[in-house]
Design a protein around this motif. Structure first.
Motif, PDB file in Angstrom:
ATOM      1  N   ALA A 288     -15.316  29.295  21.326  1.00  0.00           N
ATOM      2  CA  ALA A 288     -14.960  30.605  20.531  1.00  0.00           C
ATOM      3  C   ALA A 288     -14.030  30.656  19.309  1.00  0.00           C
ATOM      4  CB  ALA A 288     -13.822  30.177  21.399  1.00  0.00           C
ATOM      5  N   ALA A 289     -13.573  29.456  18.669  1.00  0.00           N
ATOM      6  CA  ALA A 289     -13.303  29.581  17.140  1.00  0.00           C
ATOM      7  C   ALA A 289     -14.514  30.108  16.258  1.00  0.00           C
ATOM      8  CB  ALA A 289     -12.395  27.883  17.284  1.00  0.00           C
ATOM      9  N   GLY A 290     -14.987  29.420  16.389  1.00  0.00           N
ATOM     10  CA  GLY A 290     -16.476  30.091  15.768  1.00  0.00           C
ATOM     11  C   GLY A 290     -17.082  31.053  15.375  1.00  0.00           C
ATOM     12  N   ALA A 291     -17.113  31.341  16.843  1.00  0.00           N
ATOM     13  CA  ALA A 291     -17.336  32.693  16.971  1.00  0.00           C
ATOM     14  C   ALA A 291     -16.078  33.945  16.432  1.00  0.00           C
ATOM     15  CB  ALA A 291     -17.294  33.571  18.205  1.00  0.00           C
ATOM     16  N   ALA A 292     -14.042  33.486  16.605  1.00  0.00           N
ATOM     17  CA  ALA A 292     -13.490  34.638  16.253  1.00  0.00           C
ATOM     18  C   ALA A 292     -13.496  34.111  14.681  1.00  0.00           C
ATOM     19  CB  ALA A 292     -12.247  33.576  16.214  1.00  0.00           C
ATOM     20  N   ALA A 293     -13.692  33.359  14.107  1.00  0.00           N
ATOM     21  CA  ALA A 293     -13.815  33.128  12.076  1.00  0.00           C
ATOM     22  C   ALA A 293     -15.316  33.990  11.496  1.00  0.00           C
ATOM     23  CB  ALA A 293     -14.462  31.234  11.680  1.00  0.00           C
ATOM     24  N   VAL A 294     -16.573  34.290  12.591  1.00  0.00           N
ATOM     25  CA  VAL A 294     -17.139  34.843  11.723  1.00  0.00           C
ATOM     26  C   VAL A 294     -16.630  36.404  12.510  1.00  0.00           C
ATOM     27  CG1 VAL A 294     -19.177  35.724  12.698  1.00  0.00           C
ATOM     28  CG2 VAL A 294     -18.868  33.408  12.714  1.00  0.00           C
ATOM     29  N   GLN A 295     -16.283  36.710  13.377  1.00  0.00           N
ATOM     30  CA  GLN A 295     -15.900  37.782  13.334  1.00  0.00           C
ATOM     31  C   GLN A 295     -14.811  38.681  12.437  1.00  0.00           C
ATOM     32  OE1 GLN A 295     -17.275  40.459  15.526  1.00  0.00           O
ATOM     33  NE2 GLN A 295     -15.834  42.276  14.606  1.00  0.00           N
ATOM     34  N   GLU A 296     -13.626  37.566  12.251  1.00  0.00           N
ATOM     35  CA  GLU A 296     -12.811  37.622  11.244  1.00  0.00           C
ATOM     36  C   GLU A 296     -13.381  37.718   9.858  1.00  0.00           C
ATOM     37  OE1 GLU A 296      -8.784  35.346   9.432  1.00  0.00           O
ATOM     38  OE2 GLU A 296      -9.617  34.530  11.682  1.00  0.00           O
ATOM     39  N   LEU A 297     -14.716  37.279   9.438  1.00  0.00           N
ATOM     40  CA  LEU A 297     -14.886  36.948   8.194  1.00  0.00           C
ATOM     41  C   LEU A 297     -15.864  38.080   7.818  1.00  0.00           C
ATOM     42  CD1 LEU A 297     -15.396  35.674   5.704  1.00  0.00           C
ATOM     43  CD2 LEU A 297     -17.231  34.781   6.650  1.00  0.00           C
ATOM     44  N   ARG A 298     -16.377  39.052   9.316  1.00  0.00           N
ATOM     45  CA  ARG A 298     -17.122  40.356   9.452  1.00  0.00           C
ATOM     46  C   ARG A 298     -16.245  41.343   8.585  1.00  0.00           C
ATOM     47  NH1 ARG A 298     -20.354  41.774  14.275  1.00  0.00           N
ATOM     48  NH2 ARG A 298     -17.934  41.388  14.933  1.00  0.00           N
TER      49      ARG A 298
ATOM     50  N   TYR B 102     -12.999  40.983   7.271  1.00  0.00           N
ATOM     51  CA  TYR B 102     -12.986  41.086   5.884  1.00  0.00           C
ATOM     52  C   TYR B 102     -13.941  41.390   4.720  1.00  0.00           C
ATOM     53  CZ  TYR B 102     -10.878  38.433   1.473  1.00  0.00           C
ATOM     54  OH  TYR B 102     -10.669  38.302   0.709  1.00  0.00           O
ATOM     55  N   LEU B 103     -15.571  41.059   5.750  1.00  0.00           N
ATOM     56  CA  LEU B 103     -15.950  41.346   4.497  1.00  0.00           C
ATOM     57  C   LEU B 103     -15.962  42.940   3.654  1.00  0.00           C
ATOM     58  CD1 LEU B 103     -18.640  41.022   2.495  1.00  0.00           C
ATOM     59  CD2 LEU B 103     -20.078  40.613   4.653  1.00  0.00           C
ATOM     60  N   TYR B 104     -16.475  43.785   5.286  1.00  0.00           N
ATOM     61  CA  TYR B 104     -16.055  45.175   5.393  1.00  0.00           C
ATOM     62  C   TYR B 104     -14.705  45.231   4.991  1.00  0.00           C
ATOM     63  CZ  TYR B 104     -20.374  44.526   8.907  1.00  0.00           C
ATOM     64  OH  TYR B 104     -21.452  44.419   9.060  1.00  0.00           O
ATOM     65  N   SER B 105     -13.713  45.317   5.344  1.00  0.00           N
ATOM     66  CA  SER B 105     -12.752  46.179   3.977  1.00  0.00           C
ATOM     67  C   SER B 105     -12.799  45.848   3.203  1.00  0.00           C
ATOM     68  CB  SER B 105     -11.738  45.751   5.545  1.00  0.00           C
ATOM     69  OG  SER B 105     -11.126  44.243   5.158  1.00  0.00           O
TER      70      SER B 105
ATOM     71  N   THR C  73     -18.163  40.566  -3.542  1.00  0.00           N
ATOM     72  CA  THR C  73     -19.260  40.976  -1.691  1.00  0.00           C
ATOM     73  C   THR C  73     -20.485  40.267  -1.344  1.00  0.00           C
ATOM     74  OG1 THR C  73     -18.289  43.494  -2.465  1.00  0.00           O
ATOM     75  CG2 THR C  73     -20.326  43.221  -0.439  1.00  0.00           C
ATOM     76  N   TYR C  74     -20.712  40.698  -2.410  1.00  0.00           N
ATOM     77  CA  TYR C  74     -22.216  39.199  -2.724  1.00  0.00           C
ATOM     78  C   TYR C  74     -21.400  37.958  -1.920  1.00  0.00           C
ATOM     79  CZ  TYR C  74     -26.056  36.014  -3.185  1.00  0.00           C
ATOM     80  OH  TYR C  74     -27.077  34.896  -3.469  1.00  0.00           O
ATOM     81  N   GLU C  75     -20.559  36.905  -2.590  1.00  0.00           N
ATOM     82  CA  GLU C  75     -20.046  36.009  -1.606  1.00  0.00           C
ATOM     83  C   GLU C  75     -19.319  35.657  -0.423  1.00  0.00           C
ATOM     84  OE1 GLU C  75     -19.668  33.399  -3.229  1.00  0.00           O
ATOM     85  OE2 GLU C  75     -21.558  33.753  -5.356  1.00  0.00           O
ATOM     86  N   LEU C  76     -19.199  37.070  -0.153  1.00  0.00           N
ATOM     87  CA  LEU C  76     -18.978  37.046   0.588  1.00  0.00           C
ATOM     88  C   LEU C  76     -19.380  37.303   2.125  1.00  0.00           C
ATOM     89  CD1 LEU C  76     -15.119  39.380   0.519  1.00  0.00           C
ATOM     90  CD2 LEU C  76     -15.646  36.713   0.930  1.00  0.00           C
ATOM     91  N   GLY C  77     -20.471  38.590   2.179  1.00  0.00           N
ATOM     92  CA  GLY C  77     -21.862  38.570   2.618  1.00  0.00           C
ATOM     93  C   GLY C  77     -22.495  36.944   3.231  1.00  0.00           C
ATOM     94  N   GLY C  78     -23.138  36.528   1.169  1.00  0.00           N
ATOM     95  CA  GLY C  78     -22.615  35.307   1.869  1.00  0.00           C
ATOM     96  C   GLY C  78     -22.730  34.347   2.353  1.00  0.00           C
TER      97      GLY C  78
END
Length: 821
Positions: free
Chosen positions: A341-351, A353-356, A74-79
């Motif tokens: 848009a690609a950067g925003a989508a990557a950030v949203q997808e990572l978020r 993934y982090l929460y799940s 979780t820490y790594e994903l959060g970072g």
């Protein structure tokens, strides 16, 4: 006074039974032994952890490991999420501001080159462009304070360099306006400022997400194309006015053309999306783009030395270049939107993934912890159930032994019923414990029966030995009356005293075997006679001084045990005090009974030993004689046992003389009233010698008496004469007044007076003994048994010749140790 070997052994037994009492020598010894056993080195394979620790390890190790892995992931994903989010925000914030400054500097560079090439030309466009550049620079400068710790690497340095280079912009403008700066200086400065902006583009294009980084690099190449075209345009701008290009300028133009063609064809075009490819194709096929490319080809085909530039070509170039740059900026804008848009989508997808991942990981951790805790709880319950069976055995076995000691019959099947446990490993362990319980109880029952049988056998042997000792005492009395030889009498007296002590030791054996002494009295006895009887059973009796206040009487049921207790304590006091130090015995009536104090002047004991001895007096332990077969230090236990039976209170304290002071409190219910005196045969009042004695009676061995003696031995002690008893050891006569006669020497030693120690009710005239002869002059000194032997025989004879009591009157019984019930 110090503890004898008997008493120290009893203290150890008492301390081990009480367990928690502080200061008990035996308890300390037991703890030292157990501690020594616990400190013995164990092999590494035999080291055991507590059950609670093992279960906690089973619970915590997987739980902590899983929680650690979950926390680390979780820490790594959060970072990573935080890094990409910050990089995306910086890119969307810094990119437009840097692009505006970049394009402004490109246009200002071209206009500056035109102004320097044609000083007389209008500078209105340059002034307007400088204002646009200043606005872009003011918007860009606050970026120096932006938080770029989690941003792209090198971004802060690139921003600082751009601000630092553009800080000289005003100075370079003044140099251009005043004519102190030539075309090359101005070109070099603006090119340096634009390159600083290009480094900012390069910094924001390298992020943590690979896809976004690839798109950003295409954007960087497009801005590089713009820079090369602008650099080419600025070099040509200063050549249109003169109509010629120098060789250096020609080389700059050719390098710029070759660079932007390489960037477009090799780096930009292959990495464009479908929509961007359509725009790219439209741009490259436009008339303006073709015109500009044709002019560039002509320049490249011409001779590099002194290339001629015409005004017509300048207008074509200007129109084509402006249109081409407009299409490039359109393509850059579209690609920037795609990249953002690609950067925003990557950030949203990572978020997401982090929460799940965090939620699923937390659920898995909770499930594992819950299951592990449940399993360890069940395991602990089953282990505790087995432990409870072991504790039940530990508690049941002492109860069974206690019931067996009380003479009860114990049924093994009723005490330890059969179990029907499970068939797993814990069930096998339970069955083993149940079998061990039954075996232990059965063994305890059998050992208790053997122990009771041994105690009965021991008591039977001791009783028979007591009978033999009684017969021996009677035989010694007969021999003492029959023989007159001083040497023979001395030996008989010693044997008599040793036999009396042996009788006490046999009584100790009976008490330790669970019985009670059989010496019984049917009537109350004066306390003074009790003390003298106890004194007569002590080897070094001459050192004992008795002081009794008043004339208290002891109940008949307490006479025998009290004599035994006092004899043990007197023996202990004389044994542990150095001769000729006296041992003082004081008896005083108190509010709750009679207090008898025995004080010696020996070495005493430590405070912990006093505490342990007093604790033993309060609660004497149950002893197994078979386990103490090799230990004869049991005197203090006998005292504690008899005191507990009678209800006496015995306390040991330090003495002011450095020794030990023992206080024996006889309760009021064991104190008897003095029997009423018996009148004489004529019905008159009691004789004068039956009057109450003086308030205090002291006895410290033989004392002087009135009148002469029949004969004395060489050491001045009285010798035995037939028909006379040593009654003056209890009847104190007043000392003769005045100094001793110098002719006859000091006052004579006490003489035995017939019936002087008896109470008035028991006194009776004895028939004269015509065969009595005076003792020979050379009679030997009396041994330590003289008093005891004379008292027993004389009192027995007097009791046999006493008048019967009147009907309805109570007659006290004389203190004779031969009276055994």
């Amino acid at each position: 006074m110090r503890l004898t070997s008997d008493e120290e052994s009893v203290l150890r037994v008492s301390g081990s039974n009480r367990g928690g009492r502080r200061g008990t020598g035996g308890a300390r010894t037991g703890r030292r032994r157990r501690g020594a056993a616990d400190r013995r080195p164990r092999p590494a394979g035999e080291r055991r952890l507590p059950l609670r620790t093992v279960l906690l390890v089973l619970l915590l190790v997987p739980s902590v490991a899983l929680v650690s892995l979950w926390g680390l992931a979780t820490y790594e994903l959060g970072g990573e999420y935080r890094e990409q989010s910050v990089q995306h925000d910086l890119k969307t914030t810094v990119g437009p501001l840097n692009a505006a400054l970049f394009n402004s500097l490109e246009r200002e560079r071209r206009l500056t080159q035109e102004a320097l090439a044609s000083p007389r030309a209008s500078r209105t466009a340059l002034i307007r462009q400088r204002a646009v550049t200043d606005r872009a620079l003011r918007a860009f400068e606050p970026l120096t304070s932006a938080d770029t710790r989690d941003g792209q690497r090198g971004l802060a340095a690139a921003i600082s360099r751009t601000v630092r280079v553009t800080g000289r912009l005003a100075q370079e403008r003044r140099a251009v306006d005043t004519g102190t700066a030539d075309e090359d200086r101005a070109f070099a400065y603006y090119t340096e400022a634009i390159e600083a902006g290009t480094r900012v583009f390069a910094a924001i294009s390298h992020g943590a997400n690979g896809e976004v980084t690839g798109l950003s690099e295409v954007l960087l190449d497009l801005n590089g194309v713009v820079d090369m075209i602008g650099r080419e345009d600025a070099v040509l701008a200063r050549g249109w006015a003169s109509g010629r290009l120098s060789a250096e300028d020609y080389d700059l133009v050719v390098d710029a053309v070759g660079t932007h063609e390489y960037l477009l064809k090799s780096r930009v075009a292959p990495n464009l999306s479908a929509e961007e490819s359509r725009l790219y194709t439209a741009m490259t096929r436009s008339e303006a783009w073709k015109t500009r490319v044709a002019l560039e080809e002509r320049l490249q085909a011409a001779d590099g030395d002194g290339i001629a530039l015409s005004p017509a070509r300048a207008r074509q170039w200007r129109t084509a270049t402006d249109a081409s740059l407009a299409r490039l900026e359109q393509l850059i804008g579209v690609h920037s939107q795609v990249s953002n848009a690609a950067g925003a989508a990557a950030v949203q997808e990572l978020r997401l993934y982090l929460y799940s991942t965090a939620a699923l990981g937390l659920l898995a951790v909770a499930l594992v912890v819950l299951v592990t805790w449940r399993l360890t709880t069940l395991l602990r319950r089953r282990i505790l159930a087995v432990h409870g069976q072991a504790q039940d055995l530990e508690q049941r076995l002492p109860r069974v032994v206690a019931r067996l000691e009380q003479g009860e019959d114990v049924d093994v099947d009723a005490e330890v019923p059969e179990l029907s446990p499970a068939r797993d490993e814990f069930g096998q362990l339970s069955r083993a414990l149940n079998l061990a319980s039954r075996t232990a109880v059965h063994t305890a029952v059998r050992q208790a029966e053997q122990h009771r049988g041994f105690e009965r056998l021991l008591q039977r042997i001791a009783r028979r030995t007591q009978l033999l000792i009684g017969l021996q005492l009677k035989k010694l009395d007969q021999l003492e009356r029959r023989h007159e030889d001083p040497q023979v009498l001395e030996g008989l007296f010693d044997l008599d005293h040793l036999t009396a002590r042996l009788r006490r030791y046999e009584e100790n054996l009976v008490i330790l075997a669970g019985g009670q002494p059989r010496r019984r009295w049917r009537r109350p006895v004066p306390l003074l006679d009790v003390l003298r009887a106890a004194q007569g059973e002590v080897q070094d009796y001459r050192r004992i001084e008795i002081d009794v206040e008043g004339r208290p009487w002891i109940s008949e049921r307490a006479v025998g045990p009290l004599i035994h207790i006092l004899a043990e304590l007197m023996e202990n006091a004389t044994a542990f005090s150095k001769p000729p130090a006296p041992v003082e015995i004081k008896a005083t009536p108190v509010s709750r009974g009679i207090a008898v104090e025995i004080e010696d002047r020996g070495l005493g004991m430590e405070a912990e030993q006093y505490e342990a001895a007093n604790a033993l007096m309060q609660a004497p332990p149950q002893m197994d004689v078979m386990t103490r077969a090799d230990d004869v230090r049991l005197g203090l236990y006998v005292v504690a046992r008899l005191s507990k039976t009678l209800g006496l209170q015995v306390e040991l304290r330090p003495s002011a003389f450095g020794g030990t002071r023992v206080i024996v409190l006889v309760p009021q219910d064991l104190v008897a009233e003095r029997p009423r005196p018996v009148p004489d045969a004529a019905g008159g009042p009691p004789p004068d010698d039956a009057a109450p004695p003086s308030p205090r009676h002291r006895h410290a061995g033989p004392r002087p008496a009135d009148g002469p003696r029949p004969a004395d031995g060489p050491d001045g002690l009285p010798v035995r004469s037939r028909g006379q008893a040593m009654a003056d050891v209890t009847a104190q006569a007043p000392a003769p007044a005045g100094p001793p006669d110098p002719q006859t020497g000091p006052a004579p030693l006490p003489r035995r007076t017939r019936q002087a120690s008896l109470v008035a009710e028991l006194r009776a005239p004895a028939p004269p003994d015509p065969t009595a002869a005076p003792a020979p002059p050379g009679a030997p000194a009396r041994s330590g048994a003289t008093i005891g032997a004379f008292q027993r025989q004389s009192r027995k004879n007097r009791a046999a010749g006493a008048r019967p009591p009147a009907p309805g009157t109570d007659q006290p019984e004389p203190l004779t140790t031969e009276d055994r019930g």
